[in-house]
Design a protein around this motif. Structure first.
Motif: not given
Length: 435
Positions: A27, A124, A134, A140, A143
């Motif tokens: 990220w 996002c 990403y 992805p 986080l």
């Protein structure tokens, strides 16, 4: 020094490059939420050499798509933000948050041409004032559970700044613990008593501001160890026979670092390529003890940059505001009291892309050399099979501490004090942190 081909590998991050592929697997900050005006929630973004447009979705999230219309190449940064996406001004083609073309008004009513058209789009997520994107392949990752993401919004502050040089120069400045004894020193002592100014706080138990302490103890012992998040860097300064100053910073692989900021504050800073010769640093500042004074911090930061590009007012074009009188009487650099400018000068003055084939590194550069080894190894591993280091398991922390400790017990003392700080925090007591 690095071989020329290795210097190319660690600095070139555009689409299709080995480093670019690796960095896209993490990220990356794309914009500050505060940059998106209520009147128009659309912004052009250049990230890792790619031109994109960020816009607000109807569901409240964010979308990041390619900047140019697939039809005739018109700039979608000027598109109409309507009907759940961006509509090209030229012929009315409408793109959704997923980059798919949803409407082509000028085409025949029965046409299915739109189904074949798609521009790039990237996931996002928003966290504590920053929109992260990403740009990698596949789904992805989540986080990480870093403190900067776990802290409640009211205990944080986010900002950014433009530096006119390659991203790695900025990152290497942040993981170099010995430079603070010189670059940020004052001829006498830091005269400020201002909230939110790094190195101006009194180091607990010493009665001295950090700028004075590290300036006097200018030869730290530097130790580096690998950690789940990247590297942990120790700068140890012997103040007396009985007492050490312990300063712990971190490399958060691949392009961020975490640094202590006084007794209760810490910040994480990402250095994100715009292209190979320019980058933005993004920061989340967080406080373990008190809610942040966002208004004061924002006013301080905005007073030093131009809008909308966040370019420092002191820059290469005006010699970073260098004043020989100030250098003689007040600051080591002669470039003002803002230490961000000192760091900016150091990394920008090397040139847009530093030639690492002619540098000479010493023992004090242990963190820099360790990071380069890690980065080159990771580039090769990712190119060979897509392996991404420092993303396995539940990443947390990282722990960043500035304290004093008994010489023979510094390793246990800093961990104990960090645990006490977290336990006393209104929010961090429930956050798991690796020691």
């Amino acid at each position: 020094m690095l071989k020329r081909e290795d210097n190319e590998r660690v600095t070139r991050s555009g689409p299709g490059t080995p480093l670019g592929g690796l960095m896209r697997a993490y990220w990356q900050p794309a914009a500050l939420v505060s940059e998106m005006t209520p009147e128009r929630q659309v912004k052009p973004v250049r990230l890792l050499g790619e031109d994109l447009v960020l816009f607000k979705k109807d569901d409240g999230g964010w979308a990041l798509v390619g900047r140019f219309c697939a039809h005739r190449g018109v700039d979608l940064a000027f598109g109409r933000h309507e009907d759940g996406g961006l509509r090209c001004l030229y012929h009315g083609w409408l793109y959704g948050p997923d980059g798919r073309c949803k409407e082509q008004p000028a085409e025949p009513a029965h046409s299915r041409f739109a189904e074949k058209v798609r521009i790039p789009s990237y996931p996002c997520v928003e966290r504590n004032g920053i929109v992260f994107a990403y740009l990698g392949e596949g789904d992805p990752p989540p986080l990480p559970g870093y403190d900067a993401f776990a802290a409640p919004d009211e205990y944080t502050f986010a900002f950014k700044g433009l530096w006119e040089c390659n991203w790695l120069q900025g990152l290497e400045g942040g993981i170099d613990p010995s430079h603070v004894s010189f670059l940020h020193r004052f001829i006498d002592e830091d005269p400020r008593e201002v909230y939110g100014q790094q190195f101006s706080e009194i180091v607990e138990g010493t009665g001295q501001k950090l700028s004075k302490l590290v300036g006097d103890a200018y030869r730290p012992d530097i130790e580096v160890e690998e950690a789940e998040h990247g590297l942990r860097v120790y700068a140890l300064r012997q103040l007396t026979d009985e007492i050490k100053h312990v300063r712990i910073t971190n490399l958060v692989f691949p392009n961020a670092f975490v640094v202590p900021f006084g007794n209760s504050k810490v910040f994480i800073q990402w250095h994100v390529p715009i292209d190979d010769e320019n980058h933005y640093w993004y920061m989340i500042f967080y406080d373990f003890a008190q809610e942040t004074d966002k208004e004061t911090l924002l006013a301080q930061r905005l007073s030093e940059v131009s809008q909308p590009d966040y370019r420092p007012l002191r820059n290469r074009a005006n010699n970073w505001g260098y004043d020989p009188g100030e250098q003689r009487d007040l600051t080591y650099t002669g470039m003002g009291l803002d230490i961000n400018v000192h760091d900016q000068w150091a990394v920008e003055s090397m040139g847009r892309v530093q030639d690492r084939t002619v540098e000479r590194l010493g023992v004090s550069d242990r963190a820099v050399t360790a990071n380069r080894r890690m980065l080159l190894k990771a580039i090769d591993a990712f190119a060979a099979g897509g392996t991404v280091p420092a993303r396995i398991g539940e990443l947390s922390g990282p722990l960043a501490v500035d304290t004093i400790a008994p010489t023979g017990e510094w390793e246990t003392t800093w961990r104990r004090r960090e645990a006490e700080r977290r336990a006393a925090s209104p929010w961090a007591g429930q956050v798991r942190a690796h020691a």
